[in-house]
Design a protein around this motif. Structure first.
Motif, PDB file in Angstrom:
ATOM      1  N   THR A  43       0.790  -1.230   0.000  1.00 42.14           N
ATOM      2  CA  THR A  43       0.000   0.000   0.000  1.00 42.14           C
ATOM      3  C   THR A  43       0.820   1.277   0.000  1.00 42.14           C
ATOM      4  OG1 THR A  43      -0.113   0.138   2.435  1.00 42.14           O
ATOM      5  CG2 THR A  43      -1.769  -1.217   1.329  1.00 42.14           C
ATOM      6  N   GLY A  44       2.139   1.160   0.206  1.00 43.59           N
ATOM      7  CA  GLY A  44       2.969   2.345   0.348  1.00 43.59           C
ATOM      8  C   GLY A  44       3.274   2.596   1.815  1.00 43.59           C
ATOM      9  N   PRO A  45       4.287   3.404   2.125  1.00 43.19           N
ATOM     10  CA  PRO A  45       4.663   3.664   3.521  1.00 43.19           C
ATOM     11  C   PRO A  45       3.518   4.296   4.305  1.00 43.19           C
ATOM     12  CG  PRO A  45       6.330   4.479   1.999  1.00 43.19           C
ATOM     13  CD  PRO A  45       5.148   4.120   1.167  1.00 43.19           C
ATOM     14  N   PHE A  46       3.402   3.934   5.579  1.00 40.96           N
ATOM     15  CA  PHE A  46       2.357   4.509   6.422  1.00 40.96           C
ATOM     16  C   PHE A  46       2.725   5.934   6.840  1.00 40.96           C
ATOM     17  CE2 PHE A  46       1.139   0.009   8.004  1.00 40.96           C
ATOM     18  CZ  PHE A  46       0.511  -0.231   6.803  1.00 40.96           C
ATOM     19  N   VAL A  47       3.753   6.051   7.656  1.00 41.06           N
ATOM     20  CA  VAL A  47       4.163   7.351   8.193  1.00 41.06           C
ATOM     21  C   VAL A  47       5.669   7.505   8.002  1.00 41.06           C
ATOM     22  CG1 VAL A  47       4.254   8.837  10.223  1.00 41.06           C
ATOM     23  CG2 VAL A  47       2.315   7.284   9.899  1.00 41.06           C
ATOM     24  N   ARG A  48       6.098   8.617   7.423  1.00 46.34           N
ATOM     25  CA  ARG A  48       7.515   8.874   7.232  1.00 46.34           C
ATOM     26  C   ARG A  48       7.798  10.362   7.472  1.00 46.34           C
ATOM     27  NH1 ARG A  48       7.383   4.167   7.202  1.00 46.34           N
ATOM     28  NH2 ARG A  48       8.423   2.664   5.842  1.00 46.34           N
ATOM     29  N   SER A  49       9.044  10.653   7.814  1.00 48.24           N
ATOM     30  CA  SER A  49       9.524  12.031   7.907  1.00 48.24           C
ATOM     31  C   SER A  49      10.607  12.215   6.855  1.00 48.24           C
ATOM     32  CB  SER A  49      10.088  12.314   9.302  1.00 48.24           C
ATOM     33  OG  SER A  49      10.600  13.638   9.366  1.00 48.24           O
ATOM     34  N   PRO A  50      10.255  12.684   5.668  1.00 45.72           N
ATOM     35  CA  PRO A  50      11.240  12.779   4.572  1.00 45.72           C
ATOM     36  C   PRO A  50      12.334  13.804   4.808  1.00 45.72           C
ATOM     37  CG  PRO A  50       8.970  12.884   3.769  1.00 45.72           C
ATOM     38  CD  PRO A  50       8.927  13.090   5.240  1.00 45.72           C
ATOM     39  N   PRO A  55      12.257  20.936   1.694  1.00 43.16           N
ATOM     40  CA  PRO A  55      11.082  21.818   1.791  1.00 43.16           C
ATOM     41  C   PRO A  55      11.436  23.275   2.075  1.00 43.16           C
ATOM     42  CG  PRO A  55      10.602  19.750   2.875  1.00 43.16           C
ATOM     43  CD  PRO A  55      12.059  19.705   2.490  1.00 43.16           C
ATOM     44  N   TYR A  56      12.415  23.511   2.957  1.00 46.33           N
ATOM     45  CA  TYR A  56      12.839  24.895   3.203  1.00 46.33           C
ATOM     46  C   TYR A  56      13.552  25.472   1.986  1.00 46.33           C
ATOM     47  CZ  TYR A  56      11.663  25.505   8.140  1.00 46.33           C
ATOM     48  OH  TYR A  56      10.977  25.684   9.321  1.00 46.33           O
ATOM     49  N   GLY A 196       9.396  36.852   7.552  1.00 44.68           N
ATOM     50  CA  GLY A 196       9.149  36.497   6.172  1.00 44.68           C
ATOM     51  C   GLY A 196      10.362  36.006   5.418  1.00 44.68           C
ATOM     52  N   THR A 197      11.457  35.713   6.134  1.00 42.02           N
ATOM     53  CA  THR A 197      12.684  35.321   5.442  1.00 42.02           C
ATOM     54  C   THR A 197      12.586  33.910   4.879  1.00 42.02           C
ATOM     55  OG1 THR A 197      13.990  36.743   6.884  1.00 42.02           O
ATOM     56  CG2 THR A 197      15.175  35.046   5.669  1.00 42.02           C
ATOM     57  N   LEU A 198      12.263  32.937   5.728  1.00 40.61           N
ATOM     58  CA  LEU A 198      12.197  31.543   5.305  1.00 40.61           C
ATOM     59  C   LEU A 198      10.785  31.169   4.878  1.00 40.61           C
ATOM     60  CD1 LEU A 198      14.408  29.743   7.996  1.00 40.61           C
ATOM     61  CD2 LEU A 198      15.073  30.601   5.737  1.00 40.61           C
ATOM     62  N   ALA A 199      10.695  30.107   4.104  1.00 38.04           N
ATOM     63  CA  ALA A 199       9.385  29.567   3.697  1.00 38.04           C
ATOM     64  C   ALA A 199       9.554  28.062   3.537  1.00 38.04           C
ATOM     65  CB  ALA A 199       8.923  30.191   2.380  1.00 38.04           C
ATOM     66  N   ILE A 200       8.547  27.314   3.948  1.00 38.05           N
ATOM     67  CA  ILE A 200       8.613  25.858   3.863  1.00 38.05           C
ATOM     68  C   ILE A 200       7.500  25.353   2.945  1.00 38.05           C
ATOM     69  CG2 ILE A 200       7.127  25.431   5.870  1.00 38.05           C
ATOM     70  CD1 ILE A 200       9.045  23.099   6.572  1.00 38.05           C
ATOM     71  N   ASP A 201       7.830  24.352   2.143  1.00 38.94           N
ATOM     72  CA  ASP A 201       6.866  23.785   1.197  1.00 38.94           C
ATOM     73  C   ASP A 201       6.880  22.266   1.352  1.00 38.94           C
ATOM     74  OD1 ASP A 201       5.255  22.998  -0.869  1.00 38.94           O
ATOM     75  OD2 ASP A 201       6.316  24.110  -2.430  1.00 38.94           O
ATOM     76  N   MET A 202       6.026  21.743   2.227  1.00 33.52           N
ATOM     77  CA  MET A 202       5.966  20.301   2.446  1.00 33.52           C
ATOM     78  C   MET A 202       5.228  19.588   1.315  1.00 33.52           C
ATOM     79  SD  MET A 202       7.711  19.647   5.119  1.00 33.52           S
ATOM     80  CE  MET A 202       7.259  17.924   5.275  1.00 33.52           C
ATOM     81  N   GLY A 203       4.552  20.345   0.465  1.00 33.70           N
ATOM     82  CA  GLY A 203       3.817  19.738  -0.641  1.00 33.70           C
ATOM     83  C   GLY A 203       4.716  19.089  -1.678  1.00 33.70           C
ATOM     84  N   ILE A 204       6.018  19.359  -1.618  1.00 34.27           N
ATOM     85  CA  ILE A 204       6.922  18.781  -2.605  1.00 34.27           C
ATOM     86  C   ILE A 204       6.964  17.260  -2.517  1.00 34.27           C
ATOM     87  CG2 ILE A 204       8.358  20.836  -2.662  1.00 34.27           C
ATOM     88  CD1 ILE A 204      10.407  19.378  -0.927  1.00 34.27           C
ATOM     89  N   TRP A 205       6.648  16.703  -1.354  1.00 27.19           N
ATOM     90  CA  TRP A 205       6.738  15.247  -1.194  1.00 27.19           C
ATOM     91  C   TRP A 205       5.604  14.518  -1.883  1.00 27.19           C
ATOM     92  CZ3 TRP A 205      11.423  14.754  -0.296  1.00 27.19           C
ATOM     93  CH2 TRP A 205      12.114  15.476   0.664  1.00 27.19           C
ATOM     94  N   ARG A 206       4.600  15.229  -2.366  1.00 20.66           N
ATOM     95  CA  ARG A 206       3.525  14.556  -3.112  1.00 20.66           C
ATOM     96  C   ARG A 206       4.024  14.001  -4.441  1.00 20.66           C
ATOM     97  NH1 ARG A 206       0.305  18.899  -0.909  1.00 20.66           N
ATOM     98  NH2 ARG A 206       0.702  20.164  -2.768  1.00 20.66           N
ATOM     99  N   GLY A 207       5.189  14.457  -4.889  1.00 19.80           N
ATOM    100  CA  GLY A 207       5.739  13.976  -6.145  1.00 19.80           C
ATOM    101  C   GLY A 207       6.491  12.665  -6.031  1.00 19.80           C
TER     102      GLY A 207
END
Length: 294
Positions: A43-50, A55-56, A196-207
C-alpha cells in the motif's frame, strides 16, 4: 555551453532534489520482514519524515523567484522510494525536453556521502546518454564539513556549504546567466531573523513514487549553536551563534503544517489501506471521539 534561450537567458528545465540512502544500506541491503513491512510494500509507507532541508530550500527558492513554473521540480527520495535508476527518473518524473540544462541537488550526511557520489556519477552518465547538460550540486552536512572534497574528486560541479537557501539562489542565478559555476557557494549565517525570510513547502513530497500516507514535518524556530563541540556539525551547517526566527513566522508555519483532514472531512481522505483503516476508526462511536484530527 548550450544555446541561450529567449533574451540571452538560459532556462533550467528540471530541478532534481535527491536524498540518497545511507552508504552502508546501499552496500548491504537490510531484508525487512513481517506483516507491517509486507503491508507497506502493498500500500505504500504509512508514516515517514522525509526531512525538511528540501522543503525549506524549495520554499525559499519559489518565494524569491529563483525557482519558477518554467522549471519542473523532481523529488527523488531513495530512502522512501528505494533504489531508482536515473534512466527511470528521466522517463517517469523529469521532462528531458524542457529547458537548456538541468540541475541536480543532492543532500548528504557523511554516512551517505559515498552513495551520493555514486548517484551523481550515475546521473551524469544518464544525462550524457540523453545528450543534455546536467549541473550536479552537493549540499548538507558533509558538504559543509568538507566543501572541496566532492569537486576535487570530480563527483560534482559545485557544493553548497552552510545555510543553503541563499547559496543555492546564487548558484541558480549563475546557471541562468551563463556564468562560470564556482566550486563552492557559501552564505553568511545572519539572514533568518527578519520576518518572512524563510518559507517551507511540504507539498513537494507529493511527487514521490508511492508517497507516505502521512508525512511528518517539523519547524525551525532557531538555527545555530554557540557551543562549537568538536564532534558536532551544527555550527558548520547552521552557524556558530544562535539566531531566533520571528515568532509570528514560526507560529504561522506550524499552523500551515496542521492537518488537512479533520473528523468532519474524513471522507475526503485519499484511497489506500491505511487511510481506509483511519477513516473507519474516526467514525467509530467510542474510539472516534478520541481522534481530534486525522
Amino acid at each position: 555551453m548550450p544555446a541561450r534561450g529567449k533574451g540571452g537567458i538560459l532556462t533550467i528545465g528540471n530541478l532534481i532534489c535527491l536524498t540518497p540512502r545511507d552508504s552502508y544500506v546501499a552496500d548491504n541491503p537490510i531484508k525487512r520482514r513481517g506483516f507491517v513491512r509486507w503491508l507497506e510494500n502493498q500500500t505504500g509507507p504509512f508514516v515517514r519524515s522525509p526531512g525538511i532541508a528540501f522543503p525549506y530550500l524549495v520554499g525559499f527558492l519559489r518565494k524569491n523567484g529563483a525557482l519558477t513554473n518554467d522549471t519542473r521540480l523532481v523529488m527523488q527520495h531513495d530512502r522512501i522510494e528505494g533504489p531508482t535508476s536515473f534512466e527511470e527518473i528521466l522517463a517517469d518524473k523529469a521532462d528531458i525536453s524542457r529547458g537548456d540544462c538541468d540541475v541536480l541537488f543532492i543532500t548528504a550526511y557523511t554516512d551517505s556521502a559515498r552513495e551520493a557520489y555514486r548517484r551523481a556519477r550515475e546521473a551524469r552518465a544518464a544525462y550524457a546518454s540523453a545528450g543534455k547538460r546536467l549541473i550536479v550540486v552537493l549540499g548538507g552536512a558533509h558538504a559543509s564539513a568538507l566543501p572541496d572534497e566532492a569537486t576535487r574528486l570530480g563527483h560534482v560541479d559545485a557544493t553548497v556549504a552552510g545555510e543553503g537557501e541563499w547559496a543555492a539562489s546564487e548558484l541558480l542565478a549563475d546557471v541562468v546567466q551563463g556564468r562560470t559555476i564556482k566550486p563552492v557557494y557559501r552564505a553568511a549565517f545572519n539572514r533568518i531573523r527578519d520576518r518572512g525570510t524563510l518559507a517551507i513547502d511540504m507539498g513537494i513530497w507529493r511527487g514521490l513514487k508511492n508517497p507516505p500516507h502521512q508525512v511528518l514535518a517539523s519547524t525551525h524556530f532557531a538555527r545555530g549553536c554557540k557551543l562549537d563541540c568538536h564532534f558536532c556539525a551544527v555550527f558548520l551547517t547552521n552557524g556558530p551563534t544562535v539566531r531566533n526566527r520571528d515568532v509570528a513566522d514560526v507560529a504561522e508555519e506550524i499552523r500551515s503544517q496542521g492537518p488537512t483532514i479533520t473528523r468532519e472531512t474524513i471522507d475526503q481522505i485519499g484511497p489506500g489501506a491505511y487511510n481506509s483503516i483511519l477513516r473507519a476508526l474516526v467514525k467509530m462511536p467510542v474510539v472516534g471521539k478520541r481522534w481530534a484530527i486525522a
